[in-house]
Design a protein around this motif. Structure first.
Motif, PDB file in Angstrom:
ATOM      1  N   ASN A  50      26.239  53.928  30.658  1.00  0.00           N
ATOM      2  CA  ASN A  50      26.092  53.441  32.031  1.00  0.00           C
ATOM      3  C   ASN A  50      27.392  52.900  32.618  1.00  0.00           C
ATOM      4  N   ALA A  51      28.388  52.672  31.793  1.00  0.00           N
ATOM      5  CA  ALA A  51      29.652  52.088  32.262  1.00  0.00           C
ATOM      6  C   ALA A  51      30.405  53.075  33.155  1.00  0.00           C
ATOM      7  N   LEU A  52      31.097  52.519  34.106  1.00  0.00           N
ATOM      8  CA  LEU A  52      31.963  53.300  34.977  1.00  0.00           C
ATOM      9  C   LEU A  52      33.391  53.158  34.468  1.00  0.00           C
ATOM     10  N   PHE A  53      34.260  54.078  34.885  1.00  0.00           N
ATOM     11  CA  PHE A  53      35.616  54.091  34.330  1.00  0.00           C
ATOM     12  C   PHE A  53      36.625  54.480  35.396  1.00  0.00           C
ATOM     13  N   VAL A  54      37.695  53.702  35.472  1.00  0.00           N
ATOM     14  CA  VAL A  54      38.801  53.988  36.385  1.00  0.00           C
ATOM     15  C   VAL A  54      40.084  53.962  35.563  1.00  0.00           C
ATOM     16  N   VAL A  55      40.898  54.977  35.725  1.00  0.00           N
ATOM     17  CA  VAL A  55      42.185  55.039  35.034  1.00  0.00           C
ATOM     18  C   VAL A  55      43.251  54.447  35.938  1.00  0.00           C
ATOM     19  N   LYS A  56      44.118  53.615  35.348  1.00  0.00           N
ATOM     20  CA  LYS A  56      45.237  53.037  36.093  1.00  0.00           C
ATOM     21  C   LYS A  56      46.532  53.363  35.365  1.00  0.00           C
ATOM     22  N   ALA A  57      47.631  53.253  36.101  1.00  0.00           N
ATOM     23  CA  ALA A  57      48.929  53.539  35.496  1.00  0.00           C
ATOM     24  C   ALA A  57      49.862  52.327  35.517  1.00  0.00           C
ATOM     25  N   ARG A  58      49.523  51.320  36.289  1.00  0.00           N
ATOM     26  CA  ARG A  58      50.364  50.126  36.402  1.00  0.00           C
ATOM     27  C   ARG A  58      49.532  48.888  36.113  1.00  0.00           C
ATOM     28  N   HIS A  59      50.081  47.732  36.365  1.00  0.00           N
ATOM     29  CA  HIS A  59      49.451  46.474  35.969  1.00  0.00           C
ATOM     30  C   HIS A  59      48.135  46.171  36.691  1.00  0.00           C
ATOM     31  N   SER A  60      48.092  46.326  37.993  1.00  0.00           N
ATOM     32  CA  SER A  60      46.905  45.960  38.755  1.00  0.00           C
ATOM     33  C   SER A  60      45.818  47.026  38.650  1.00  0.00           C
ATOM     34  N   ILE A  61      44.582  46.572  38.581  1.00  0.00           N
ATOM     35  CA  ILE A  61      43.440  47.480  38.558  1.00  0.00           C
ATOM     36  C   ILE A  61      43.264  48.190  39.897  1.00  0.00           C
ATOM     37  N   PHE A  62      43.875  47.673  40.938  1.00  0.00           N
ATOM     38  CA  PHE A  62      43.747  48.260  42.273  1.00  0.00           C
ATOM     39  C   PHE A  62      44.896  49.204  42.632  1.00  0.00           C
ATOM     40  N   TYR A  63      46.056  49.029  42.035  1.00  0.00           N
ATOM     41  CA  TYR A  63      47.234  49.778  42.459  1.00  0.00           C
ATOM     42  C   TYR A  63      47.044  51.277  42.249  1.00  0.00           C
ATOM     43  N   GLU A  64      46.971  51.998  43.362  1.00  0.00           N
ATOM     44  CA  GLU A  64      46.871  53.459  43.357  1.00  0.00           C
ATOM     45  C   GLU A  64      45.672  53.969  42.553  1.00  0.00           C
ATOM     46  N   THR A  65      44.573  53.194  42.560  1.00  0.00           N
ATOM     47  CA  THR A  65      43.336  53.631  41.903  1.00  0.00           C
ATOM     48  C   THR A  65      42.223  53.673  42.949  1.00  0.00           C
ATOM     49  N   PRO A  66      41.107  54.327  42.640  1.00  0.00           N
ATOM     50  CA  PRO A  66      39.968  54.343  43.561  1.00  0.00           C
ATOM     51  C   PRO A  66      39.032  53.134  43.402  1.00  0.00           C
ATOM     52  N   LEU A  67      39.481  52.082  42.729  1.00  0.00           N
ATOM     53  CA  LEU A  67      38.588  50.955  42.437  1.00  0.00           C
ATOM     54  C   LEU A  67      38.029  50.311  43.702  1.00  0.00           C
ATOM     55  N   ALA A  68      38.855  50.034  44.703  1.00  0.00           N
ATOM     56  CA  ALA A  68      38.353  49.382  45.922  1.00  0.00           C
ATOM     57  C   ALA A  68      37.276  50.241  46.583  1.00  0.00           C
ATOM     58  N   TYR A  69      37.477  51.545  46.599  1.00  0.00           N
ATOM     59  CA  TYR A  69      36.474  52.449  47.158  1.00  0.00           C
ATOM     60  C   TYR A  69      35.173  52.363  46.349  1.00  0.00           C
ATOM     61  N   LEU A  70      35.290  52.402  45.027  1.00  0.00           N
ATOM     62  CA  LEU A  70      34.119  52.315  44.160  1.00  0.00           C
ATOM     63  C   LEU A  70      33.371  51.007  44.386  1.00  0.00           C
ATOM     64  N   LEU A  71      34.093  49.892  44.429  1.00  0.00           N
ATOM     65  CA  LEU A  71      33.452  48.596  44.656  1.00  0.00           C
ATOM     66  C   LEU A  71      32.740  48.574  46.004  1.00  0.00           C
ATOM     67  N   GLY A  72      33.357  49.181  47.011  1.00  0.00           N
ATOM     68  CA  GLY A  72      32.716  49.268  48.326  1.00  0.00           C
ATOM     69  C   GLY A  72      31.423  50.063  48.276  1.00  0.00           C
ATOM     70  N   ARG A  73      31.445  51.178  47.587  1.00  0.00           N
ATOM     71  CA  ARG A  73      30.244  52.022  47.467  1.00  0.00           C
ATOM     72  C   ARG A  73      29.127  51.281  46.721  1.00  0.00           C
ATOM     73  N   LEU A  74      29.519  50.427  45.785  1.00  0.00           N
ATOM     74  CA  LEU A  74      28.545  49.652  45.010  1.00  0.00           C
ATOM     75  C   LEU A  74      28.145  48.353  45.713  1.00  0.00           C
ATOM     76  N   GLU A  75      28.754  48.096  46.863  1.00  0.00           N
ATOM     77  CA  GLU A  75      28.519  46.878  47.643  1.00  0.00           C
ATOM     78  C   GLU A  75      28.848  45.611  46.851  1.00  0.00           C
ATOM     79  N   VAL A  76      29.902  45.682  46.066  1.00  0.00           N
ATOM     80  CA  VAL A  76      30.374  44.549  45.266  1.00  0.00           C
ATOM     81  C   VAL A  76      31.355  43.728  46.097  1.00  0.00           C
ATOM     82  N   ARG A  77      31.170  42.411  46.073  1.00  0.00           N
ATOM     83  CA  ARG A  77      32.102  41.497  46.742  1.00  0.00           C
ATOM     84  C   ARG A  77      32.619  40.427  45.779  1.00  0.00           C
ATOM     85  N   HIS A  78      32.137  40.451  44.554  1.00  0.00           N
ATOM     86  CA  HIS A  78      32.540  39.454  43.557  1.00  0.00           C
ATOM     87  C   HIS A  78      32.856  40.189  42.265  1.00  0.00           C
ATOM     88  N   VAL A  79      34.045  39.955  41.714  1.00  0.00           N
ATOM     89  CA  VAL A  79      34.436  40.592  40.461  1.00  0.00           C
ATOM     90  C   VAL A  79      34.639  39.535  39.387  1.00  0.00           C
TER      91      VAL A  79
END
Length: 183
Positions: A86-115
């Motif tokens: 059931n886990a979701l997975f995002v690959v990153k290449a730099r330090h931040s989980i957001f930098y050049e990844t689709p994470l913000a889009y995924l969180l938006g689709r999941l209606e997440v506002r708290h991490v």
């Protein structure tokens, strides 16, 4: 109330890097907290998202990253917290989980506002990820018993910065509940 997601940072690791020996003891200490968070998130049906470095392997995907970590010298640090189906997975290449990844889009689709952040390394990837979450207006909680460090002093300074400058809530995994979106 904000929907909450658990973000597991860089825990699928083969520990074949220069800082590994300094990092491994702290990872061992963080594993029970991360395990507790995974169980609580799963029980509450909260999204669990593994965001992991690709270690410069540009043709890799999450299965290969997991397999490489499980075949590494420290399989015992990966096995207890490996992603389930059931886990979701995002690959990153730099330090931040957001930098050049689709994470913000995924969180938006999941209606997440708290991490809720856990994983490694407190004074690097966790710190930069908390900052990027904060500037994107997410509520941020850091499980202090679920993060690992290379340098203890820098990790403590990073946690203080997250709390003071990024309004992150610092707490233990035992105090985090996912079911109603609050901690």
């Amino acid at each position: 109330m904000a929907r909450t997601a658990l973000i597991v940072i860089d825990m699928l690791n083969s520990y074949e890097h220069p800082d590994a020996e300094a990092l491994v003891p702290s990872v061992r200490e963080a594993l029970p907290g991360i395990g507790m968070l995974l169980k609580r998130a799963e029980a509450s049906q909260a999204p669990v998202i593994y965001v992991n470095d690709n270690f410069g392997r540009w043709r890799s995907h999450h299965g290969e990253i997991l397999q490489g970590a499980l075949e590494g010298r420290y399989r015992d640090l990966v096995e207890p917290i490996k992603p389930d189906e059931n886990a979701l997975f995002v690959v990153k290449a730099r330090h931040s989980i957001f930098y050049e990844t689709p994470l913000a889009y995924l969180l938006g689709r999941l209606e997440v506002r708290h991490v809720v952040l856990c994983g490694q390394v407190t004074e690097q990837c966790v710190l930069y990820s908390a900052l990027d979450a904060h500037i994107r207006h997410y509520e941020v909680t850091v499980a202090v018993d679920g993060v690992a460090h290379i340098d203890g002093e820098l990790a403590q300074a990073a946690l203080r910065m997250m709390e003071r400058n990024m309004s992150a809530r610092l707490t233990t995994s035992h105090a985090i509940a996912f079911g109603d979106g609050t901690t």
